[in-house]
Structures are given as C-alpha cells and as structure tokens.
Design a protein around this motif. Sequence first.
Motif, PDB file in Angstrom:
ATOM      1  N   LEU A   1     -13.055   8.832  25.632  1.00  0.00           N
ATOM      2  CA  LEU A   1     -14.331   9.488  25.330  1.00  0.00           C
ATOM      3  C   LEU A   1     -14.717  10.498  26.403  1.00  0.00           C
ATOM      4  O   LEU A   1     -15.244  11.573  26.097  1.00  0.00           O
ATOM      5  CB  LEU A   1     -15.426   8.436  25.171  1.00  0.00           C
ATOM      6  CG  LEU A   1     -15.438   7.700  23.828  1.00  0.00           C
ATOM      7  CD1 LEU A   1     -16.303   6.447  23.909  1.00  0.00           C
ATOM      8  CD2 LEU A   1     -15.926   8.617  22.716  1.00  0.00           C
TER       9      LEU A   1
ATOM     10  N   GLY B   1     -12.554  13.526  25.917  1.00  0.00           N
ATOM     11  CA  GLY B   1     -13.374  14.111  24.871  1.00  0.00           C
ATOM     12  C   GLY B   1     -12.761  15.040  23.853  1.00  0.00           C
ATOM     13  O   GLY B   1     -13.414  15.354  22.857  1.00  0.00           O
TER      14      GLY B   1
ATOM     15  N   ALA C   1     -11.147  10.698  20.274  1.00  0.00           N
ATOM     16  CA  ALA C   1     -12.489  10.887  20.820  1.00  0.00           C
ATOM     17  C   ALA C   1     -13.428  11.460  19.760  1.00  0.00           C
ATOM     18  O   ALA C   1     -14.578  11.017  19.617  1.00  0.00           O
ATOM     19  CB  ALA C   1     -12.445  11.801  22.039  1.00  0.00           C
ATOM     20  N   LYS C   2     -12.929  12.436  19.013  1.00  0.00           N
ATOM     21  CA  LYS C   2     -13.754  13.053  17.974  1.00  0.00           C
ATOM     22  C   LYS C   2     -14.075  12.072  16.860  1.00  0.00           C
ATOM     23  O   LYS C   2     -15.190  12.066  16.321  1.00  0.00           O
ATOM     24  CB  LYS C   2     -13.036  14.282  17.419  1.00  0.00           C
ATOM     25  CG  LYS C   2     -12.901  15.413  18.435  1.00  0.00           C
ATOM     26  CD  LYS C   2     -12.077  16.567  17.881  1.00  0.00           C
ATOM     27  CE  LYS C   2     -11.926  17.674  18.921  1.00  0.00           C
ATOM     28  NZ  LYS C   2     -11.093  18.802  18.425  1.00  0.00           N
TER      29      LYS C   2
ATOM     30  N   MET D   1     -14.308   8.788  17.172  1.00  0.00           N
ATOM     31  CA  MET D   1     -15.311   7.838  17.666  1.00  0.00           C
ATOM     32  C   MET D   1     -16.702   8.462  17.632  1.00  0.00           C
ATOM     33  O   MET D   1     -17.659   7.838  17.149  1.00  0.00           O
ATOM     34  CB  MET D   1     -14.944   7.390  19.093  1.00  0.00           C
ATOM     35  CG  MET D   1     -13.862   6.338  19.139  1.00  0.00           C
ATOM     36  SD  MET D   1     -13.677   5.548  20.781  1.00  0.00           S
ATOM     37  CE  MET D   1     -12.697   6.790  21.622  1.00  0.00           C
ATOM     38  N   ARG D   2     -16.817   9.684  18.126  1.00  0.00           N
ATOM     39  CA  ARG D   2     -18.137  10.321  18.136  1.00  0.00           C
ATOM     40  C   ARG D   2     -18.664  10.534  16.723  1.00  0.00           C
ATOM     41  O   ARG D   2     -19.864  10.374  16.467  1.00  0.00           O
ATOM     42  CB  ARG D   2     -18.068  11.658  18.884  1.00  0.00           C
ATOM     43  CG  ARG D   2     -17.852  11.521  20.383  1.00  0.00           C
ATOM     44  CD  ARG D   2     -18.229  12.814  21.109  1.00  0.00           C
ATOM     45  NE  ARG D   2     -17.438  13.938  20.622  1.00  0.00           N
ATOM     46  CZ  ARG D   2     -16.268  14.310  21.138  1.00  0.00           C
ATOM     47  NH1 ARG D   2     -15.734  13.632  22.144  1.00  0.00           N
ATOM     48  NH2 ARG D   2     -15.623  15.366  20.658  1.00  0.00           N
ATOM     49  N   ALA D   3     -17.772  10.871  15.776  1.00  0.00           N
ATOM     50  CA  ALA D   3     -18.188  11.073  14.388  1.00  0.00           C
ATOM     51  C   ALA D   3     -18.736   9.790  13.772  1.00  0.00           C
ATOM     52  O   ALA D   3     -19.523   9.834  12.818  1.00  0.00           O
ATOM     53  CB  ALA D   3     -17.016  11.592  13.556  1.00  0.00           C
ATOM     54  N   ASN D   4     -18.330   8.658  14.328  1.00  0.00           N
ATOM     55  CA  ASN D   4     -18.802   7.366  13.837  1.00  0.00           C
ATOM     56  C   ASN D   4     -19.859   6.747  14.749  1.00  0.00           C
ATOM     57  O   ASN D   4     -20.097   5.537  14.701  1.00  0.00           O
ATOM     58  CB  ASN D   4     -17.615   6.409  13.680  1.00  0.00           C
ATOM     59  CG  ASN D   4     -16.751   6.745  12.485  1.00  0.00           C
ATOM     60  OD1 ASN D   4     -17.055   6.364  11.358  1.00  0.00           O
ATOM     61  ND2 ASN D   4     -15.664   7.490  12.716  1.00  0.00           N
ATOM     62  N   GLY D   5     -20.479   7.598  15.568  1.00  0.00           N
ATOM     63  CA  GLY D   5     -21.582   7.140  16.403  1.00  0.00           C
ATOM     64  C   GLY D   5     -21.179   6.321  17.608  1.00  0.00           C
ATOM     65  O   GLY D   5     -22.024   5.654  18.225  1.00  0.00           O
TER      66      GLY D   5
ATOM     67  N   THR E   1     -20.210   6.335  21.263  1.00  0.00           N
ATOM     68  CA  THR E   1     -20.321   7.217  22.419  1.00  0.00           C
ATOM     69  C   THR E   1     -19.958   6.466  23.696  1.00  0.00           C
ATOM     70  O   THR E   1     -19.791   5.239  23.695  1.00  0.00           O
ATOM     71  CB  THR E   1     -21.750   7.757  22.560  1.00  0.00           C
ATOM     72  OG1 THR E   1     -22.640   6.652  22.858  1.00  0.00           O
ATOM     73  CG2 THR E   1     -22.208   8.442  21.271  1.00  0.00           C
TER      74      THR E   1
ATOM     75  N   THR F   1     -22.608   3.791  24.398  1.00  0.00           N
ATOM     76  CA  THR F   1     -22.559   2.582  23.561  1.00  0.00           C
ATOM     77  C   THR F   1     -21.342   1.723  23.906  1.00  0.00           C
ATOM     78  O   THR F   1     -21.423   0.487  23.866  1.00  0.00           O
ATOM     79  CB  THR F   1     -22.523   2.949  22.068  1.00  0.00           C
ATOM     80  OG1 THR F   1     -21.373   3.776  21.789  1.00  0.00           O
ATOM     81  CG2 THR F   1     -23.784   3.688  21.656  1.00  0.00           C
TER      82      THR F   1
END
Length: 230
Positions: free
Chosen positions: A115, A118, A123-124, A126-130, A132, A135
């Motif tokens: 993450l 990035g 990484a993308k 994970m971020r697309a699924n909230g 971070t 978290t």
Amino acid sequence: MATAAQAAATFLSFLSSSHHHTAPSSSISFVATPILPASLRTAAAGAPTLTSRGRGRRIAAAVAQLPTKNPELASGEKKIRWSSRAVRSFAMAELEARKMRYPTTGTEGLLMGILVEGTSGAAKLMRANGITLLTVRDTAAEVLGKSEMFYFSPMHPPLTESAQKALDQAVNEKLKTGEDGEVTANHLFLAIWSDKESAGHKVLASLGFDDQKASLLAKTADDEAAMGPR
C-alpha cells in the motif's frame, strides 16, 4: 631556562598524573526490556534469521533481490527476478513493521508495504475496495496486538514464517507460468491471500476482501511491468 621539549614533557606528565581526572561515565541505562503481546513474542521466537539483503538461492531459477527459501523446482532454468515495485514494497514493509514496533516483518507488514508503494495492481485493488494503509494498520493491531511503546524493532525485522512462505509462493506461481520475467507485487499479494492462517489474510478478510476480488487480480498478476514506471 626550560627547553620546549622539557616543557612538553612536563605537560604530558601532568596529564597522566593522578591529579588529572576524566568525566565519570554515566551508569544510567536506557535499554528497555521488550514487553510484547503473546502473538508477537511467538512470531519473534520462531522467525527465520533472514534480512532484506539476502539473495535467493540459484536452484531451478535465478531469483534476485529478495530472500527466497527453497522455491519449488520447475522444468528448465528460468531467469526470474523481482519487479522494482515488489522490491520497494518489501522495503516499505520492513519500515512499517518498525513503525508499529514489531519484532518481525509479517504478512500484515507486506500488505502495508504494498500500500505504501502504491502503484501496483494489488495496491490499486485494495484501495478500490476501501482497504487503506490506516485500516490495515488498525486491523493488524487488533489481530496481533500492539507492541510495547518502548520496544525498538531491529533495523531489518526478520521475516515471519508466513511472510517467508508468501515470498516463496509468489516465486512458485511465477515459475509455474513457464516464462522468464518478473515476480510482481501482485504475485506477492495473491500469495498472502492464499494462506488462510496468515495475519495478512485475516486482516484482508476482516476488511471485506474475498476470493472473487482476488480472482480479478489473478488474471493480470503478470502485467505489472507494463503499468507505468517500474
């Protein structure tokens, strides 16, 4: 009249005499005894003594830059290397483990490293699924417990057994393609997810990640090198 040599000799004699005292050394110790949660003590005790400077063994493939341990043999010798994204993710994982004052770099640390780096597909996703960095940090602390605030991690926290397994599995998955090329951060992420007993898998599952989402990444795991700067 005393010569310059005699004056120098007198001065040196003064310095070495019992009347010349040096400042006493401090007897105060600032070394704190580490007080760690049971889960972290267990991880530290069983961690292999590998560091990020280790190099993979030349077995059936030449695996460069990150530590691997006896990856499965594949037919023929393949030139396999870690992508620059994966290497940066690994370096960031060690840093995140130190920030959390953990004695080892585990699969949860590898997730945080991915993450922080990035730019990989993992990484993308994970971020697309909230999912971070914050978290993952919070959930990792819930899964493993918080380390004692005065504990200081080593410069290169050794890998946990699960983290080493994830590195090896990532290499194995690349070898199974039968092609030369790079082991990507995507391969590493999928290896973490495949181990249901790892802290990383538990963190992801707690944050709503599932096999269906992982399958989306699996289709493009080898495509990392084409995604912008390496």
